[in-house]
Motif scaffolding. Structure first.
Motif, PDB file in Angstrom:
ATOM      1  N   VAL A   7       0.841  -1.205   0.000  1.00 43.17           N
ATOM      2  CA  VAL A   7       0.000   0.000   0.000  1.00 43.17           C
ATOM      3  C   VAL A   7       0.871   1.248   0.000  1.00 43.17           C
ATOM      4  N   VAL A   8       1.927   1.253   0.793  1.00 42.78           N
ATOM      5  CA  VAL A   8       2.842   2.397   0.818  1.00 42.78           C
ATOM      6  C   VAL A   8       3.454   2.600  -0.563  1.00 42.78           C
ATOM      7  N   ALA A   9       3.867   1.502  -1.187  1.00 38.47           N
ATOM      8  CA  ALA A   9       4.449   1.597  -2.534  1.00 38.47           C
ATOM      9  C   ALA A   9       3.422   2.116  -3.536  1.00 38.47           C
ATOM     10  N   ASN A  52       6.560   9.377   3.944  1.00 32.79           N
ATOM     11  CA  ASN A  52       7.129   9.092   5.256  1.00 32.79           C
ATOM     12  C   ASN A  52       6.522   9.993   6.326  1.00 32.79           C
ATOM     13  N   GLY A  53       6.317  11.263   5.985  1.00 34.15           N
ATOM     14  CA  GLY A  53       5.710  12.186   6.933  1.00 34.15           C
ATOM     15  C   GLY A  53       4.290  11.799   7.285  1.00 34.15           C
ATOM     16  N   VAL A  54       3.497  11.428   6.294  1.00 34.07           N
ATOM     17  CA  VAL A  54       2.114  11.026   6.557  1.00 34.07           C
ATOM     18  C   VAL A  54       2.080   9.778   7.430  1.00 34.07           C
ATOM     19  N   VAL A  55       2.912   8.794   7.124  1.00 37.40           N
ATOM     20  CA  VAL A  55       2.941   7.558   7.912  1.00 37.40           C
ATOM     21  C   VAL A  55       3.321   7.857   9.361  1.00 37.40           C
ATOM     22  N   VAL A  70      -2.989   0.812   6.709  1.00 35.50           N
ATOM     23  CA  VAL A  70      -1.879  -0.128   6.954  1.00 35.50           C
ATOM     24  C   VAL A  70      -0.899   0.378   8.017  1.00 35.50           C
ATOM     25  N   THR A  71      -1.158   1.562   8.548  1.00 30.95           N
ATOM     26  CA  THR A  71      -0.242   2.132   9.534  1.00 30.95           C
ATOM     27  C   THR A  71      -0.786   1.896  10.940  1.00 30.95           C
ATOM     28  N   ILE A 113      11.155   5.152  14.261  1.00 28.15           N
ATOM     29  CA  ILE A 113      11.631   5.032  12.881  1.00 28.15           C
ATOM     30  C   ILE A 113      12.092   3.611  12.593  1.00 28.15           C
ATOM     31  N   GLY A 114      12.805   3.003  13.526  1.00 31.27           N
ATOM     32  CA  GLY A 114      13.255   1.632  13.324  1.00 31.27           C
ATOM     33  C   GLY A 114      12.113   0.657  13.134  1.00 31.27           C
ATOM     34  N   GLU A 115      11.079   0.792  13.971  1.00 29.54           N
ATOM     35  CA  GLU A 115       9.919  -0.094  13.855  1.00 29.54           C
ATOM     36  C   GLU A 115       9.215   0.077  12.510  1.00 29.54           C
ATOM     37  N   LEU A 116       9.008   1.319  12.103  1.00 32.43           N
ATOM     38  CA  LEU A 116       8.301   1.564  10.847  1.00 32.43           C
ATOM     39  C   LEU A 116       9.143   1.153   9.641  1.00 32.43           C
ATOM     40  N   LEU A 117      10.450   1.320   9.728  1.00 26.78           N
ATOM     41  CA  LEU A 117      11.326   0.849   8.639  1.00 26.78           C
ATOM     42  C   LEU A 117      11.271  -0.670   8.524  1.00 26.78           C
ATOM     43  N   ASP A 118      11.368  -1.352   9.657  1.00 24.60           N
ATOM     44  CA  ASP A 118      11.364  -2.822   9.629  1.00 24.60           C
ATOM     45  C   ASP A 118      10.044  -3.371   9.098  1.00 24.60           C
ATOM     46  N   ALA A 119       8.970  -2.634   9.305  1.00 33.60           N
ATOM     47  CA  ALA A 119       7.655  -3.070   8.828  1.00 33.60           C
ATOM     48  C   ALA A 119       7.412  -2.690   7.373  1.00 33.60           C
ATOM     49  N   GLY A 120       8.360  -2.017   6.748  1.00 34.43           N
ATOM     50  CA  GLY A 120       8.186  -1.611   5.355  1.00 34.43           C
ATOM     51  C   GLY A 120       7.240  -0.450   5.174  1.00 34.43           C
ATOM     52  N   LEU A 121       7.034   0.338   6.235  1.00 36.28           N
ATOM     53  CA  LEU A 121       6.063   1.431   6.177  1.00 36.28           C
ATOM     54  C   LEU A 121       6.701   2.781   5.892  1.00 36.28           C
ATOM     55  N   LEU A 122       8.020   2.858   5.923  1.00 35.60           N
ATOM     56  CA  LEU A 122       8.745   4.070   5.556  1.00 35.60           C
ATOM     57  C   LEU A 122       9.711   3.765   4.422  1.00 35.60           C
TER      58      LEU A 122
END
Length: 606
Positions: free
Chosen positions: A8-10, A293-296, A333-334, A361-370
């Motif tokens: 969804v982010v993509a 990234n800002g919206v997420v 999805v966030t 940031i680490g959590e959201l990166l690992d989840a593919g959300l950023l």
């Protein structure tokens, strides 16, 4: 684009890029044409340049004459009335010293106004608040307009100031820019106790003296107010979007670490100039990845609803078309990872202590959300921002951030969120489109169907509340509060009485074309309704007793009146409005030119 992204982010990012392709390309062409091989000031005539450095010290004049020294603009929102901006007083000296020692020069290019919504709540000055964002943008552009600069440091914290600084800087998108923060004040009166006193005051059970004592114990020293409203949402977003140094958002003012981060911003911006080794113009950095990234980050933290306006307006300044539909889809999805007042009882100091931006940031990166490959000022990409700054014997360094939350009541991992979905919803129906912040709204309160009671101001609602006229199930409508009507003031004074009604067991909701910002709390509120009543919006046709249905879960906002009957109604006339006094007459042109909330409520063509 990273292959590990959530689909969804993509998809949303690709859609934004396609939608914006022509405008973004034109913007990038403009800013790339503005980049010069040498310092910008070398194109000035001799008289122009002499004016530009006339007040400088002799050593600075020598540097400004040459063709290899970068010169940095400092633009500040300092004033000593607002607690968040008072610490900025000493920053220019710190920055100039650090930049000089690193081989550059810096000049204080200009100041921008900084007003506080906390002071102007319910006052005439609040009608200038949203427009002050665009004034700040224009003041920033004026400060940078002398063509003396190769980069900029923007000093600001609060509500409209940071978005205004960014919009102004994007009109000089060929320059690298770092946002320099001040940090929060120490935690004061616990938020739960403050909220309780406010409700007691609304019910007439305590007086002004008790309320003032509680408020003064909450807002009590230099630094940003600690609740998670627009000011602190600004700070978090600027870090996640790559415009702060990593970990800089919530370091307190008046500390050695904060001073070290401020000095490092001065050194780092030199490296980002066209004369440095890592040229990073703000217009290139703030691309569709940065805005997604800002919206997420906003959704994951239940941040201020004002950013459904500000992010849209900032994106437009970069040639990017961001819409409320993008917010809505990303919200699905966030996960909601924080509980911060007004969506909980903790404040940003508790968030910072629990792991703060590095953990988030680490959590959201690992989840593919950023987007991990989004560019940043404090490294190469956002993947470098999973770190925490610290000051040791060797000076300022960064260490790996925590991999576990220090307080699960405040900050949670993606695997165990407070809610599976983000804190914002878009609702649509025959009344238009609006935003609902649901991060603090209990599931049982997210659907309300009840008769409307229509008001033209906060004061009218308070009078009805005090008269006992609202002690029932009700959808409160407060209209003619949009940007064209009166500048779209925040309506914080609505929160206590509506909360009282809900606590009495009534089904309560708010529908308005005004703003609520961080005051959006436990009562479902459809805000920023677009089109607004003053722009022939359907809200002008609503009457007392009309049944309105607000379903924040399903994304529905409707007045349950037969279509033909509703369309045939004569729209209500706006209530008599004072357009003079407290500077309001100076903003008549803004009210005429302003765009709709859904497009950012700005006065610039988009």
């Amino acid at each position: 684009m990273s292959s590990g992204l959530d689909p969804v982010v993509a998809r949303v990012t690709e859609r934004i890029a396609r939608r914006s392709a022509d405008r973004r390309a034109a913007y990038l062409e403009r800013i790339r044409d503005a980049v010069r091989a040498g310092p910008a000031r070398t194109a000035l005539g001799c008289a122009n340049l002499a004016h530009g450095f006339a007040a400088c010290a002799p050593a600075e004049k020598l540097r400004l004459r040459d063709e290899v020294t970068p010169n940095i603009a400092i633009v500040s929102a300092y004033n000593d009335m607002l607690s968040a901006h008072q610490p900025l007083q000493d920053y220019p000296a710190i920055l100039k010293k650090a930049i000089g020692e690193a081989g550059g020069t810096a000049q204080f290019a200009g100041g921008v106004p900084a007003m506080c919504d906390g002071i102007t709540q319910g006052r005439a000055g609040m009608e200038l608040s949203l427009f002050s964002r665009d004034v700040v943008a224009m003041a920033t552009a004026v400060a940078l307009s002398h063509d003396m600069f190769d980069g900029a440091l923007l000093l600001g914290v609060c509500d409209k100031i940071v978005p205004g600084l960014v919009i102004g800087a994007l009109s000089f998108g060929h320059l690298p820019v770092i946002l320099v923060s001040a940090g929060p004040m120490p935690s004061g009166l616990p938020n739960a106790r403050k909220a309780k006193v406010r409700k007691l005051f609304a019910e007439g059970k305590v007086g002004r003296a008790e309320l003032l004592e509680a408020e003064a114990a909450s807002y009590h020293s230099p630094g940003t107010c600690t609740f998670y409203g627009t000011a602190n949402s600004n700070q978090l977003l600027m870090e996640v979007m790559g415009l702060h140094l990593p970990g800089a958002s919530f370091v307190p003012p008046g500390t050695a670490l904060r001073e070290a981060l401020t000095a490092e911003a001065g050194r780092r911006v030199l490296e980002l100039t066209a004369l440095g080794g890592d040229h990073t113009p703000i217009g290139e950095l703030l691309d569709e990845r940065a805005f997604v990234n800002g919206v997420v980050a906003l959704l994951a933290t239940g941040g201020s609803t004002n950013h459904t306006l500000h992010l849209v307006a900032m994106a437009a300044a970069a040639g990017i078309e961001l819409t409320w539909d993008d917010f809505d889809e990303l919200s699905t999805v966030t996960p909601l990872l924080t509980r911060l007042y007004p969506n909980g009882t903790a404040d940003v100091n508790h968030f910072h202590a629990a792991g703060g931006t590095a953990f988030l940031i680490g959590e959201l990166l690992d989840a593919g959300l950023l987007h991990p490959d989004a560019r940043v000022v404090g490294g190469k990409t956002l993947a470098d921002y999973r770190v925490v700054p610290e000051l040791g014997p060797d000076g300022l360094t960064w260490r790996p951030g925590p991999t576990e939350s220090g307080d699960l009541h405040v900050l949670r991992p993606v695997a165990d969120p407070f809610d599976a979905h983000g804190g914002l919803r878009t609702v649509t129906g025959n009344l238009g489109r609006a935003v609902v912040k649901i991060s603090a709204v209990a599931p049982e309160h997210r659907v309300v169907e009840a008769p409307a009671r229509v008001f033209g101001s906060q004061q009218e609602l308070h009078a009805a509340f005090e008269a006992g006229e609202l002690d029932r199930d009700v959808v409160v409508v407060v209209r003619f509060q949009g940007p064209r009507a009166n500048g779209m003031p925040e309506l914080h004074k609505l929160t206590p009485p509506l909360t009282v009604l809900q606590d009495r067991g009534h089904r309560v909701a708010l529908v308005t074309d005004g703003r609520m910002s961080g005051a959006s709390g436990t009562v479902p509120a459809a805000i920023h309704l677009s089109p607004e009543a003053a722009a022939d919006g359907p809200l002008a046709r609503v009457r007392d007793g009309d049944v309105i249905r607000l379903d924040a879960d399903a994304g529905e906002l409707r007045v349950l009146v037969p279509e033909e009957e509703f369309a045939a109604r004569e729209p209500a006339a706006p209530p008599p409005a004072e357009q003079y006094g407290t500077g309001r007459e100076l903003f008549a042109a803004f009210r005429r030119a302003v765009g709709p909330a859904e497009r950012g409520a700005g006065v610039f063509a988009s």
